[in-house]
Scaffold this active site. Sequence first.
Site, PDB file in Angstrom:
ATOM      1  N   GLU A  51      43.389  24.685  22.975  1.00  0.00           N
ATOM      2  CA  GLU A  51      44.633  24.863  23.722  1.00  0.00           C
ATOM      3  C   GLU A  51      45.388  25.976  23.026  1.00  0.00           C
ATOM      4  O   GLU A  51      45.992  25.776  21.974  1.00  0.00           O
ATOM      5  CB  GLU A  51      45.433  23.560  23.748  1.00  0.00           C
ATOM      6  CG  GLU A  51      46.487  23.543  24.845  1.00  0.00           C
ATOM      7  CD  GLU A  51      47.894  23.558  24.307  1.00  0.00           C
ATOM      8  OE1 GLU A  51      48.421  24.679  24.109  1.00  0.00           O
ATOM      9  OE2 GLU A  51      48.456  22.483  24.084  1.00  0.00           O
ATOM     10  N   CYS A  71      54.051  25.472  23.749  1.00  0.00           N
ATOM     11  CA  CYS A  71      52.984  26.297  24.327  1.00  0.00           C
ATOM     12  C   CYS A  71      53.154  26.445  25.832  1.00  0.00           C
ATOM     13  O   CYS A  71      52.987  27.541  26.375  1.00  0.00           O
ATOM     14  CB  CYS A  71      51.625  25.665  24.020  1.00  0.00           C
ATOM     15  SG  CYS A  71      51.214  25.611  22.261  1.00  0.00           S
TER      16      CYS A  71
END
Length: 477
Positions: free
Chosen positions: A252, A286
């Site tokens: 990720e 993120c």
Amino acid sequence: MSDSTAHQTTATPEDDLLRRIEASGDGREVVDAATRAPIGRAPVQTTDDLERAIARAQAAQPGWEARGHAERSRLLNAAADAIDAHAEALARLLSREQGKPLNGPNARFEVGACSAWLRTAASTPLDPEIVVDDGTTRAELTYRAIGVVGAIGPWNWPLMITIWQVAAALRMGNTAVIKPSEYTTLSVLALVSVLNDALPDGVLVAVAGDREIGERLASHPAIGKLMFTGSTRTGRKIVQSSAENLARLTLELGGNDAGIVLPSADPKAIAQDLFWGAFINTGQTCAALKRLYVHDSLYDGVVASLAEVASAMPMGNGLDEATVLGPLQNRAQFDIVSRLVDDARANGGRVVTGGAPATDLGELFYPITLVADVTDGVALVDEEQFGPALPIVRYSDVDDAVRSANGLDVGLGASVWGDRDEARAVAARIQAGTVWINSHGGVHPMIPFGGIKGSGYGLEFGVEGLKSVAVPHIVNG
């Protein structure tokens, strides 16, 4: 108690956790993100320590897998109970080390998410699947443990993402060795200590150290799966490091999430959700909204409504119960935000709020900064700022907005705002792992989550998350 905690005159809820995990005087000093005062000392371990940790996890794995799903789930629920029992101490330590406030969608929220994700991983069914049964052939698909899972975590949501990485892995019968970020080591070590109140020895082991530990973990022949959350640059290095042992990967990586506001949106109605989509954890997320494209017909209204919301959000020391926005966690990230805002201003951007360090609050505080009248090609738009600065870009044709949203080599998340049917039609054209409608960044433990393009690959959460930390096993005949 170390010198750094002995000076405290009043015991705090996190003191007991610090006593469990603090290193001796040769450890690395950790300071409060808001005040820069010492918190404690984090251990600095070596690759020899990592070898011993992996050996412990290898030795524990067969017995852990043999317990079966029901018993592993029972123990994971017990670990979630342990988190809940230490929730305030974990939240306070997290707030001090990472900087995020206790309240709002911050430290207490993050700790609560840890136990919730553990419980969901423990209860999610993954039944055998009959893929063919035609009277001649009967093929059944099941999933088995990989072995030892390695996890390298970030500093922005260190507790929650650690749980994302290990909850499904443990449920499926793997053991796990984790390396916390050097920026939030104490918080993660405290979490692991609490979890290990309920878990058998060797099932979950943490090794605190520098980049060398992460590189060795990624390349170690005993690691069958690696989970990593962090930058795209580091993710590429991990792919290279894992080539020798062919470890499975879930990555990720960085994102630069776009949001598109359609002409059908109501600026005042969406302002609060837009704000938190961009500035949750002071923008250090993120999948935060990092570049906002707004139709010309309501551009001024969106900018004004966002500025109004921003003006009402208190920023300060995370332990202050009234605070909902904290500092940048570290100097490197602070400098990135400062550089990008200064560059945007130099390239014609109109600073609506913020725009300069909040030195009255402390060393690493940067106020919520809205920058209007910028375009693609400006660094604040094209680069991931990972902080409290949002570029707002005007558009007149939705096709242009979609092209802009898809124009970068990232694809973690995106959002579309306006009439639901219109928004869904636009969302179908956006290249991202998740596209939210009239919200941004919300995750759910049963909804798969992962990126595309430079934002990585692999899925977490729910049934797909369980499958990603297991190997398929087919009996055919």
